[in-house]
Every structure is written in structure tokens, then in C-alpha cells.
Design a protein around this motif. Structure first.
Motif, PDB file in Angstrom:
ATOM      1  N   VAL A  87     -20.327   7.680  19.133  1.00  0.00           N
ATOM      2  CA  VAL A  87     -19.233   6.688  18.687  1.00  0.00           C
ATOM      3  C   VAL A  87     -18.472   6.992  17.869  1.00  0.00           C
ATOM      4  O   VAL A  87     -18.509   7.684  16.642  1.00  0.00           O
ATOM      5  N   VAL A  88     -17.019   7.015  17.985  1.00  0.00           N
ATOM      6  CA  VAL A  88     -16.093   7.646  17.291  1.00  0.00           C
ATOM      7  C   VAL A  88     -14.970   6.209  16.949  1.00  0.00           C
ATOM      8  O   VAL A  88     -14.553   5.661  17.653  1.00  0.00           O
ATOM      9  N   ALA A  89     -15.066   5.889  15.556  1.00  0.00           N
ATOM     10  CA  ALA A  89     -14.239   5.190  15.067  1.00  0.00           C
ATOM     11  C   ALA A  89     -12.981   5.602  14.480  1.00  0.00           C
ATOM     12  O   ALA A  89     -12.992   6.116  13.456  1.00  0.00           O
ATOM     13  N   ASN A  90     -12.062   5.512  15.489  1.00  0.00           N
ATOM     14  CA  ASN A  90     -10.783   6.064  15.316  1.00  0.00           C
ATOM     15  C   ASN A  90      -9.564   5.082  15.142  1.00  0.00           C
ATOM     16  O   ASN A  90      -8.564   5.230  14.524  1.00  0.00           O
ATOM     17  N   ALA A  91      -9.714   3.978  15.603  1.00  0.00           N
ATOM     18  CA  ALA A  91      -8.874   2.688  15.502  1.00  0.00           C
ATOM     19  C   ALA A  91      -8.070   2.596  14.279  1.00  0.00           C
ATOM     20  O   ALA A  91      -8.894   2.535  13.232  1.00  0.00           O
ATOM     21  N   GLY A  92      -6.893   2.615  13.907  1.00  0.00           N
ATOM     22  CA  GLY A  92      -6.158   2.472  12.558  1.00  0.00           C
ATOM     23  C   GLY A  92      -4.625   2.419  12.713  1.00  0.00           C
ATOM     24  O   GLY A  92      -4.325   2.654  13.898  1.00  0.00           O
ATOM     25  N   ILE A  93      -4.011   1.693  11.819  1.00  0.00           N
ATOM     26  CA  ILE A  93      -2.383   1.555  11.746  1.00  0.00           C
ATOM     27  C   ILE A  93      -2.198   1.971  10.362  1.00  0.00           C
ATOM     28  O   ILE A  93      -2.828   2.203   9.445  1.00  0.00           O
ATOM     29  N   ALA A  94      -0.884   2.122  10.218  1.00  0.00           N
ATOM     30  CA  ALA A  94      -0.379   2.525   8.904  1.00  0.00           C
ATOM     31  C   ALA A  94       1.064   1.749   8.743  1.00  0.00           C
ATOM     32  O   ALA A  94       1.706   1.369   9.680  1.00  0.00           O
ATOM     33  N   GLU A  95       1.262   1.533   7.332  1.00  0.00           N
ATOM     34  CA  GLU A  95       2.689   0.964   7.139  1.00  0.00           C
ATOM     35  C   GLU A  95       3.037   1.491   5.681  1.00  0.00           C
ATOM     36  O   GLU A  95       2.237   2.115   4.941  1.00  0.00           O
ATOM     37  N   GLY A  96       4.304   1.563   5.387  1.00  0.00           N
ATOM     38  CA  GLY A  96       4.655   1.993   3.982  1.00  0.00           C
ATOM     39  C   GLY A  96       5.699   1.247   3.564  1.00  0.00           C
ATOM     40  O   GLY A  96       6.327   0.411   4.277  1.00  0.00           O
ATOM     41  N   GLY A  97       5.815   1.744   2.059  1.00  0.00           N
ATOM     42  CA  GLY A  97       7.186   0.861   1.332  1.00  0.00           C
ATOM     43  C   GLY A  97       6.315   0.607  -0.017  1.00  0.00           C
ATOM     44  O   GLY A  97       5.348   0.617  -0.305  1.00  0.00           O
ATOM     45  N   VAL A 100       5.210  -3.842  -4.448  1.00  0.00           N
ATOM     46  CA  VAL A 100       5.691  -4.989  -4.878  1.00  0.00           C
ATOM     47  C   VAL A 100       6.524  -5.763  -4.034  1.00  0.00           C
ATOM     48  O   VAL A 100       6.356  -6.838  -4.227  1.00  0.00           O
ATOM     49  N   THR A 101       7.322  -5.211  -3.178  1.00  0.00           N
ATOM     50  CA  THR A 101       7.759  -5.880  -1.933  1.00  0.00           C
ATOM     51  C   THR A 101       7.325  -6.345  -0.868  1.00  0.00           C
ATOM     52  O   THR A 101       7.815  -6.452   0.193  1.00  0.00           O
ATOM     53  N   SER A 102       6.008  -5.431  -0.750  1.00  0.00           N
ATOM     54  CA  SER A 102       5.401  -5.541   0.626  1.00  0.00           C
ATOM     55  C   SER A 102       4.948  -6.800   1.142  1.00  0.00           C
ATOM     56  O   SER A 102       4.801  -7.837   0.531  1.00  0.00           O
ATOM     57  N   ASP A 103       4.831  -6.874   2.542  1.00  0.00           N
ATOM     58  CA  ASP A 103       4.355  -8.081   3.280  1.00  0.00           C
ATOM     59  C   ASP A 103       2.782  -8.192   3.088  1.00  0.00           C
ATOM     60  O   ASP A 103       2.357  -7.128   3.713  1.00  0.00           O
ATOM     61  N   PRO A 104       2.555  -9.305   2.425  1.00  0.00           N
ATOM     62  CA  PRO A 104       1.043  -9.279   2.049  1.00  0.00           C
ATOM     63  C   PRO A 104       0.170  -9.499   3.488  1.00  0.00           C
ATOM     64  O   PRO A 104      -1.057  -8.833   3.505  1.00  0.00           O
ATOM     65  N   VAL A 105       0.663  -9.898   4.398  1.00  0.00           N
ATOM     66  CA  VAL A 105       0.031 -10.043   5.712  1.00  0.00           C
ATOM     67  C   VAL A 105      -0.184  -8.733   6.652  1.00  0.00           C
ATOM     68  O   VAL A 105      -1.194  -8.299   6.878  1.00  0.00           O
ATOM     69  N   THR A 106       0.948  -7.871   6.417  1.00  0.00           N
ATOM     70  CA  THR A 106       0.874  -6.504   6.980  1.00  0.00           C
ATOM     71  C   THR A 106      -0.006  -5.690   6.025  1.00  0.00           C
ATOM     72  O   THR A 106      -0.673  -4.797   6.652  1.00  0.00           O
ATOM     73  N   GLU A 270      19.542   6.659  -3.927  1.00  0.00           N
ATOM     74  CA  GLU A 270      19.957   7.176  -2.719  1.00  0.00           C
ATOM     75  C   GLU A 270      19.640   6.337  -1.436  1.00  0.00           C
ATOM     76  O   GLU A 270      20.334   6.630  -0.418  1.00  0.00           O
ATOM     77  N   SER A 271      18.723   5.685  -1.302  1.00  0.00           N
ATOM     78  CA  SER A 271      18.204   4.964  -0.269  1.00  0.00           C
ATOM     79  C   SER A 271      17.553   3.602  -0.429  1.00  0.00           C
ATOM     80  O   SER A 271      16.923   3.677  -1.719  1.00  0.00           O
ATOM     81  N   HIS A 272      17.462   2.776   0.176  1.00  0.00           N
ATOM     82  CA  HIS A 272      17.016   1.487   0.167  1.00  0.00           C
ATOM     83  C   HIS A 272      15.442   1.754   0.687  1.00  0.00           C
ATOM     84  O   HIS A 272      15.191   1.845   1.725  1.00  0.00           O
ATOM     85  N   LEU A 273      14.262   1.591  -0.313  1.00  0.00           N
ATOM     86  CA  LEU A 273      13.028   1.875   0.160  1.00  0.00           C
ATOM     87  C   LEU A 273      12.464   0.660   0.434  1.00  0.00           C
ATOM     88  O   LEU A 273      11.714   0.094  -0.229  1.00  0.00           O
ATOM     89  N   ALA A 274      12.773   0.393   1.720  1.00  0.00           N
ATOM     90  CA  ALA A 274      12.146  -1.221   2.216  1.00  0.00           C
ATOM     91  C   ALA A 274      10.784  -0.589   3.152  1.00  0.00           C
ATOM     92  O   ALA A 274      10.488   0.371   3.287  1.00  0.00           O
ATOM     93  N   ALA A 275      10.290  -1.831   3.217  1.00  0.00           N
ATOM     94  CA  ALA A 275       8.924  -1.381   4.078  1.00  0.00           C
ATOM     95  C   ALA A 275       9.165  -1.296   5.400  1.00  0.00           C
ATOM     96  O   ALA A 275      10.334  -1.501   6.058  1.00  0.00           O
ATOM     97  N   THR A 276       8.552  -0.357   5.992  1.00  0.00           N
ATOM     98  CA  THR A 276       8.474   0.198   7.265  1.00  0.00           C
ATOM     99  C   THR A 276       7.849  -0.829   8.461  1.00  0.00           C
ATOM    100  O   THR A 276       8.442  -1.033   9.459  1.00  0.00           O
ATOM    101  N   GLY A 277       6.719  -1.802   7.849  1.00  0.00           N
ATOM    102  CA  GLY A 277       6.211  -2.745   8.983  1.00  0.00           C
ATOM    103  C   GLY A 277       5.138  -1.637   9.559  1.00  0.00           C
ATOM    104  O   GLY A 277       5.239  -0.619   9.292  1.00  0.00           O
ATOM    105  N   PRO A 278       4.319  -2.159  10.579  1.00  0.00           N
ATOM    106  CA  PRO A 278       3.368  -1.181  11.106  1.00  0.00           C
ATOM    107  C   PRO A 278       3.995  -0.215  11.906  1.00  0.00           C
ATOM    108  O   PRO A 278       5.273  -0.449  12.601  1.00  0.00           O
ATOM    109  N   LEU A 279       3.347   0.977  11.804  1.00  0.00           N
ATOM    110  CA  LEU A 279       4.224   2.068  12.473  1.00  0.00           C
ATOM    111  C   LEU A 279       3.798   2.402  13.974  1.00  0.00           C
ATOM    112  O   LEU A 279       2.690   2.153  14.242  1.00  0.00           O
ATOM    113  N   GLY A 280       4.774   2.700  14.985  1.00  0.00           N
ATOM    114  CA  GLY A 280       4.205   2.945  16.075  1.00  0.00           C
ATOM    115  C   GLY A 280       3.794   1.999  17.139  1.00  0.00           C
ATOM    116  O   GLY A 280       3.693   0.873  16.672  1.00  0.00           O
ATOM    117  N   PRO A 281       3.722   2.073  18.411  1.00  0.00           N
ATOM    118  CA  PRO A 281       3.468   0.990  19.368  1.00  0.00           C
ATOM    119  C   PRO A 281       2.191   0.453  19.018  1.00  0.00           C
ATOM    120  O   PRO A 281       1.832  -0.692  19.251  1.00  0.00           O
TER     121      PRO A 281
END
Length: 297
Positions: A87-97, A100-106, A270-281
Motif C-alpha cells: 500500500v502506497v499512501a501518496n495522496a496529498g495536496i499543498a498550499e502556501g502563503g 496569519v491571512t490563510s484561509d482556515p478551511v484550506t 516587492e510583492s504581495h505574499l497572498a495565499a495560493t490556495g490548493p496547488l495544481g489540478p
């Protein structure tokens, strides 16, 4: 002499198999002679992954965080294909940002998929692995021990799966089930391509030491993972130099803090460090909990 894999004829289950490391690992397992059950959230993508693979390959659409659905899938796989040996437990997701301003649900969903989903996977398939004296492989990351700013949910979840893996290995060793973890760095997947679109994560990778910025082909990573499975190894580091980083892991937090104290103010200017939301499809597909298990193949 022929190079016959010990996986030939064995059943392997791979979660997060619709794309990326999961899809490549499923392919490598099938080409080594294993029968493979692919689990994921995207039915059409799972079917596209499985269609060209040799041998007995079947798909189930399921959310790894859904205890009841995963239990039904585990029983359905056993009824249709027999008990798994891997059994390979590979399922996973990522988000960044910034946290302090992160979406608690994400943020919560990232931890739920990566950590709770791995625990659910272990819980529903371990009875079969006990019967086959099989092997459970947890896909980890440099983030298991090399935490970084702006990736708090991902790092927390990967540190959690590392601790869970060590606990399961100790708990199951006397019962004939081996438990391993794979520590991966940047791998050429849709998730990484999406990460580079966001300034917050593009800058994060740019400030890593040069060897740590390299992106590794997913087929190379999958081949190493299958080698780990064939040897039932407790750990594999991809790339191999990550093993040396493991040795000095206690020194990493103060170094990361020192660099961050210098660089984050500049990035914020230099840039707005905003939350990315879930990454990729895959991240978008796993954004919300739910979905009933659907077998194919």
C-alpha cells in the motif's frame, strides 16, 4: 538469470494515483509485474492513467479522508482483486502563503488530506497487510524535517506523517508488516508547476541552496520508490543527499529563521505574499471532502 521482481503477481494499492508521483509509481509497479489498484478523486484521469498499463489494473474514485468510503473501497478491492501486499499512501495536496491571512478551511483541508488521509489509508488496509505480511509506504517530503515559512499547513502535515510512520513501524515490526517512508524533494509534477506561478513559492525555492532547487523527473522518483518497495526499505531519500540533511535537522529551524528574518521583509515590499490556495489540478479536486467510491476496470 532473469531479473524477476518480487512484486510480480502481487497486489499494490496506490492513493493519489490520478497524476504526478502516484500515477508514475502505479505505472512503474505495473511494469514490474504487480497488479495495481489506483485510488483518487478524478475518475476520468484515473481511467486515463490505467488504460495503457499492462496486467490487472483497476480504479476506484474515493476521498482518502472519508473513513466509511475508504473502508468500502478496501473491502471491494479485497473482494475483486484479493488482499494487497503493498500500500502506497501518496495522496496529498499543498498550499502556501502567510499563516496569519490563510484561509482556515484550506489550511485544515491540507492537513486533513495529507495526515488524516494517510491514517485512514493505513487503518483500512492494514488488516490485509497483516494477512499478507506486506509493506506500507508513506510518501513524505523534505518538509517532514526541513520546515519553511509560508508553508505551515504542508510542513505540519508532513511532519505528522513522518511521526506516524515511525510509530507504525515500531508497532507492526513483530507482526511481519514493514513500514517505510520516502523523503522527496521537488518533483516534476503539476503541483510544482503551479507552485512556480506564485511569487510566494517561487521565491521560497529560489532562496534554497542550489542543489535543493533542482526538480527531479517523476519517472526517476517512481523508479526509486519501486526499488524501495522491492527491498521493503524503511527509508529512501530522493535525491540521496537528503539523508545528510536529516543528520543535521536540529540545526535547520534557526538557520531558516535567520534567512527569513532577512528576506521576508524584502519580499513583502516587492510583492504581495497572498495565499495560493490548493496547488495544481489534484489540489483543486481534493479541495472539498466527499464523493462516493466508484470502481472502474
Amino acid at each position: 538469470m532473469t531479473n524477476v521482481s518480487p512484486l510480480r503477481g502481487r497486489l499494490a494499492v496506490v492513493t493519489g494515483a490520478a497524476r504526478g508521483v502516484g500515477a508514475a509509481t502505479a505505472s512503474a509497479l505495473a511494469h514490474r509485474g504487480a497488479r495495481v489498484a489506483l485510488l483518487g478523486r478524478e475518475e476520468a484521469t484515473l481511467a486515463a492513467v490505467s488504460e495503457p498499463l499492462p496486467g490487472d489494473v483497476r480504479c476506484w474514485e474515493v476521498d482518502v479522508t472519508d473513513d466509511d468510503a475508504m473502508a468500502r473501497v478496501a473491502q471491494d478491492i479485497r473482494d475483486r482483486m484479493g488482499p494487497p501486499s503493498v500500500v502506497v499512501a501518496n495522496a496529498g495536496i499543498a498550499e502556501g502563503g502567510p499563516f496569519v491571512t490563510s484561509d482556515p478551511v484550506t489550511w485544515r483541508r491540507t492537513v486533513e488530506v495529507n495526515l488524516v488521509g494517510s491514517a485512514v489509508t493505513a487503518r483500512v488496509f492494514l488488516p490485509a497487510l497483516l494477512d499478507t505480511r506486506g509493506f506500507f509506504l508513506q510518501i513524505g517530503s523534505l518538509a517532514c524535517f526541513g520546515t519553511s515559512p509560508l508553508m505551515s499547513a504542508y510542513c505540519a502535515s508532513k511532519a505528522g506523517v513522518e511521526a506516524m510512520t515511525h510509530a507504525l513501524r515500531a508497532e507492526l515490526a513483530h507482526r511481519g508488516v514493514d513500514v517505510g517512508i520516502a523523503y522527496l524533494n521537488w518533483t516534476d509534477t503539476d503541483m510544482i508547476h503551479d507552485a512556480d506561478r506564485h511569487a510566494v513559492l517561487r521565491e521560497l525555492r529560489a532562496h534554497m541552496p542550489r542543489p535543493a532547487r533542482r526538480i527531479y523527473p517523476v519517472e526517476v522518483v517512481a523508479a526509486r520508490l519501486v526499488g524501495q518497495i522491492e527491498r521493503r526499505s524503511a527509508t529512501v531519500y530522493i535525491p540521496a543527499w537528503l539523508r545528510a540533511v536529516q543528520v543535521v535537522r536540529a540545526a535547520l529551524p534557526p538557520v531558516v529563521t535567520w534567512v527569513s528574518r532577512r528576506e521576508l521583509p524584502r519580499l513583502e515590499r516587492e510583492s504581495h505574499l497572498a495565499a495560493t490556495g490548493p496547488l495544481g489540478p489534484g489540489g483543486h479536486a481534493a479541495r472539498e471532502r466527499g464523493g462516493s467510491p466508484a470502481p472502474r476496470g
